[in-house]
Design an enzyme around this catalytic site. Structure first.
Site, PDB file in Angstrom:
ATOM      1  N   ARG A 240       0.855  -1.184   0.000  1.00 14.44           N
ATOM      2  CA  ARG A 240       0.000   0.000   0.000  1.00 14.44           C
ATOM      3  C   ARG A 240       0.891   1.234   0.000  1.00 14.44           C
ATOM      4  NH1 ARG A 240      -3.443  -2.818  -1.498  1.00 14.44           N
ATOM      5  NH2 ARG A 240      -5.481  -3.272  -0.590  1.00 14.44           N
ATOM      6  N   GLU A 269      -3.339   7.474  -4.466  1.00 14.15           N
ATOM      7  CA  GLU A 269      -3.817   6.925  -5.740  1.00 14.15           C
ATOM      8  C   GLU A 269      -5.332   7.041  -5.881  1.00 14.15           C
ATOM      9  OE1 GLU A 269      -2.201   2.853  -4.963  1.00 14.15           O
ATOM     10  OE2 GLU A 269      -4.272   2.191  -5.301  1.00 14.15           O
ATOM     11  N   HIS A 287      -1.377   0.115  -9.827  1.00 13.27           N
ATOM     12  CA  HIS A 287      -2.014  -0.850  -8.901  1.00 13.27           C
ATOM     13  C   HIS A 287      -2.611  -2.040  -9.669  1.00 13.27           C
ATOM     14  CE1 HIS A 287      -3.979  -1.208  -4.674  1.00 13.27           C
ATOM     15  NE2 HIS A 287      -3.714  -2.387  -5.186  1.00 13.27           N
TER      16      HIS A 287
HETATM   17  C1  8YV Z   1      -7.071  -5.078  -5.636  1.00 15.59           C
HETATM   18  C2  8YV Z   1      -5.273  -5.253  -3.838  1.00 15.59           C
HETATM   19  O1  8YV Z   1      -7.163  -5.220  -7.000  1.00 15.59           O
HETATM   20  O2  8YV Z   1      -6.183  -7.270  -3.052  1.00 15.59           O
HETATM   21  C3  8YV Z   1      -5.679  -6.192  -2.770  1.00 15.59           C
HETATM   22  O3  8YV Z   1      -5.469  -5.860  -1.585  1.00 15.59           O
HETATM   23  O4  8YV Z   1      -4.597  -4.317  -3.595  1.00 15.59           O
HETATM   24  C4  8YV Z   1      -5.688  -5.512  -5.266  1.00 15.59           C
HETATM   25  O5  8YV Z   1      -5.586  -6.858  -5.540  1.00 15.59           O
HETATM   26  C5  8YV Z   1      -7.400  -3.666  -5.279  1.00 15.59           C
HETATM   27  O6  8YV Z   1      -7.438  -3.499  -3.911  1.00 15.59           O
HETATM   28  C6  8YV Z   1      -8.756  -3.256  -5.867  1.00 15.59           C
HETATM   29  O7  8YV Z   1      -9.811  -3.987  -5.287  1.00 15.59           O
END
Ligand code: 8YV
Length: 333
Positions: A240, A269, A287
């Site tokens: 993150r 973001e 992302h």
């Molecule tokens: C997601 C992510 O695509 O799973 C997670 O925690 O960061 C990604 O795989 C994103 O969060 C959008 O839902």
């Protein structure tokens, strides 16, 4: 009148997910729609029993209060820092995520960023497309070796371990930091050695962040920790954005105090810190850690199955907040 639960799917998803959801719920979907802003989401959620969300929707107390029928929130993601779990607990709302499904896909992207940042692939591509390649040059785009370099993994959960397995193929010694050391059998299998965080940053040639975001992890990677890194080192973030102090990272990259960074996630973001865009030694992707068709379908189906279990009165397989069950039981009674 149908007795089936009503659910809102807040995000564009695959037909496989919509089809599954329609077998079990009355569905309001968001196919082809832009993401709802908070006020619109509040309106759309009113009267729903459950909601399937992406990681980009904020689920907080105000939203849940505006939709008191909501009994379950299923996020199609493993990270759930966008959901206020305390607010869910207080209202008996079951929250679920999708662990396990995206480990390999996200680790693949992590390794892609390690390679791209170390070997300057973004710069190479830009150079070529700008028609600047005129002759062989001995020192053209010299990068950092990846093989036999030490990989430092921060956060040795499922994704961290998947990354460590890939490191084996590149003959990379692995050091890691995790709040709790993992099982010695896992350490042995991965050939991974635990280090305190500051030692890891000083030792590793590549540092990859694989830990979940929490308040405690906010700006964990700050100027002081970046200053511990070798000038040849590479930082990769597939976790993150908020874990890294982005301004401090930009300064370290600009002054070449570290060699390069590979980033999939950002503090604000989808807005980007403009300083990042000026850096040649940062490989930036939007992302896409879990972004393969197979994985995104599996994540959507997993979230929908969690929602089904929760709304049928069961305990969903990927329940994040068992604390909410007691309160949920009262609501269901
Ligand atoms: C997601 C992510 O695509 O799973 C997670 O925690 O960061 C990604 O795989 C994103 O969060 C959008 O839902």
């Amino acid at each position: 009148m149908s007795q089936r639960p009503r659910i809102l799917i807040t995000c564009d998803t695959f037909t496989e997910v919509i089809d599954f959801a329609r077998e079990h719920f009355e569905v309001v979907d968001s196919q082809g729609r832009a993401q709802s802003a908070a006020a619109e989401l509040r309106e759309r959620l009113h009267g729903m029993d459950g909601v399937l969300v992406a990681g980009t929707d904020r689920i907080d107390a105000a939203l849940l209060d505006a939709a008191p029928a909501v009994r379950a929130v299923a996020i199609a993601a493993v990270g759930y820092n966008s959901i206020d779990i305390a607010a869910c607990n207080a209202r008996g709302v079951l929250a679920t995520n999708t662990p396990g499904i995206l480990d390999d896909t996200t680790a693949d992207l992590g390794f892609a960023l390690i390679l791209a940042a170390s070997r300057r692939l973004g710069e190479g591509e830009r150079y070529l497309r700008a028609n600047r390649w005129k002759r062989w040059e001995n020192d053209l785009l010299l990068g950092q070796d990846v093989h036999h370099r030490t990989l430092g993994i921060v956060g040795m959960g499922r994704i961290g371990q998947a990354l460590a397995r890939r490191a084996g193929g590149f003959d990379m010694p692995v050091v890691y930091h995790n709040r709790n050391r993992v099982d010695s059998a896992i350490e042995d299998r991965l050939g991974a050695r635990w280090l305190p965080l500051d030692e890891l940053f000083a030792t590793a040639d590549v540092v990859c962040l694989c830990l979940p975001y929490s308040q405690a992890a906010h700006h964990l990677v700050d100027a002081a920790l970046l200053a511990r890194m070798k000038p040849t080192a590479v930082l990769v973030n597939i976790a993150r954005g908020g874990i890294v102090d982005e301004n401090a990272l930009i300064e370290a990259l600009r002054e070449r105090r570290i060699a390069a960074a590979g980033l999939d996630v950002y503090e604000g973001e989808p807005a980007l810190n403009p300083g990042l865009l000026e850096l040649d030694n940062a490989v930036l992707v939007p992302h896409i850690g879990s972004a393969t068709r197979e994985t995104r379908i599996a994540m959507g189906l997993c979230a929908a199955r969690n929602l089904k279990a929760a709304l049928e009165g069961g305990v969903p397989p990927n329940l994040i907040n068992p604390e909410a069950l007691a309160q949920a039981g009262t609501r269901r009674a």
